[in-house]
Write an enzyme that holds these catalytic residues in place. Structure first.
Site, short mmCIF file in Angstrom:
data_model
loop_
_atom_site.label_atom_id
_atom_site.label_comp_id
_atom_site.label_asym_id
_atom_site.label_seq_id
_atom_site.Cartn_x
_atom_site.Cartn_y
_atom_site.Cartn_z
CG ASP A 38 -2.18 0.63 1.15
OD1 ASP A 38 -3.12 0.22 0.99
OD2 ASP A 38 -2.03 2.03 1.49
CE1 TYR A 158 -13.68 3.02 -7.65
CE2 TYR A 158 -15.57 2.84 -8.73
CZ TYR A 158 -15.04 2.40 -7.93
OH TYR A 158 -14.87 0.98 -7.34
CB THR A 193 -14.31 -0.07 2.16
OG1 THR A 193 -14.46 1.34 1.06
CG2 THR A 193 -14.65 -0.78 1.74
#
Ligand code: NAI
Length: 253
Positions: A38, A158, A193
């Site tokens: 990450d 997106y 999330t």
């Protein structure tokens, strides 16, 4: 430790948070050596620290839009484990409040979204393939229903990035099948999330979205683990180039 992924090693991008964190955690519990990759180094370290019991997990700082960093990340796993068997290209961004209908979309927002989601996935798949040549392996990318249907209204960059990821999945699967490198996409539906915090906090938008989900609830990162373990394991040896939807039935209606 023994488990469904014992003896395998690999890397999950976006493993500091949400879906990537849940999947990398599950892979580690299933016995794999896993790099929690990450750009958020502290988040990746915290995710590894939260693992209970002995695992072969470790944090790895990488920005998926930086090719040298991605190549180094795969070299690191290869050096530690001797092989890369699994790669999950999952890191992604969704720029709420900036992504827009195409007529209003600013070029920098388009470029930032495509740079992480599509170019980052391309680089991850590219270097995964290079590290798997001669031995085979399983590559999994995280797609989205917005790349299949028009449900991501207003999210032009997106949705386009995710449609691109689905195309990359199919072509890479066809190109590398003979090398025994499988490439599949997992397509989570609305999954709560930090990525979708703007919806979680907007009761009206959340209710409207949930009313379109036949199973009647939001997804959790844990809902995505099982299909990822299946695709990473040898139980899925005949699956490649496919899109696996886990969305509570949303795209079925
Ligand atoms: P999240 O925001 O919880 O986690 C995304 C992770 O990616 C973060 O840890 C972030 O630091 C990392 N990341 C972002 N840019 C990066 C970069 N350049 N290099 C390395 N790491 C980077 O998001 P979530 O929801 O877990 O999303 C994971 C994937 O699932 C994304 O590809 C997203 O598009 C996809 N997805 C999510 C859905 C949802 O409803 N949450 C639905 C469908 C797909």
């Amino acid at each position: 430790m023994s488990g469904r992924l014992s003896g395998k090693s690999g890397l999950v991008t976006g493993a500091a948070s949400g879906i990537g964190r849940a999947v990398a955690t599950r892979f580690a519990r299933e016995g794999a050596l896993v790099a929690f990759a990450d750009r958020d180094r502290d988040g990746a370290a915290a995710a590894v620290a939260a693992l209970d019991g002995a695992t072969q997990a470790y944090p790895l700082e990488v920005d998926v839009s930086d090719e040298e960093a991605v190549a180094r990340a795969f070299a690191d796993v290869l050096e530690r484990a001797g092989s890369v068997d699994i790669a999950v290209a999952n890191a992604g961004v969704q720029l709420f409040g900036q992504d827009a209908p195409v007529g209003d979309l600013e070029l920098p927002v388009w470029q930032r979204t495509l740079g992480v989601n599509l170019t980052g996935t391309f680089l991850t798949v590219k270097h995964a393939v290079r590290s798997m040549i001669g031995r085979g392996g399983s590559i999994i990318v995280t797609g989205s229903p917005t790349g299949i249907v028009g449900g991501g209204r207003g999210f032009t960059a997106y949705s386009t990035s995710k449609a691109g990821i689905h195309g990359l999945t199919r072509v890479a699967a066809a190109d590398y099948a003979a090398a025994r490198i499988r490439v599949n996409a997992v397509i989570p539906g609305y999954t709560e999330t930090p990525l979708v915090q703007a919806i979680v906090e907007d009761q009206e938008a959340r209710s409207a979205l949930l009313s379109t989900v036949p199973l009647g609830r939001a997804g959790t990162p844990q809902d995505v683990e099982g299909i990822m373990v299946f695709l990473a394991s040898d139980e899925s040896l005949y699956a490649t180039g496919a899109l696996f939807v886990v969305d509570g039935g949303a795209t079925a209606v």
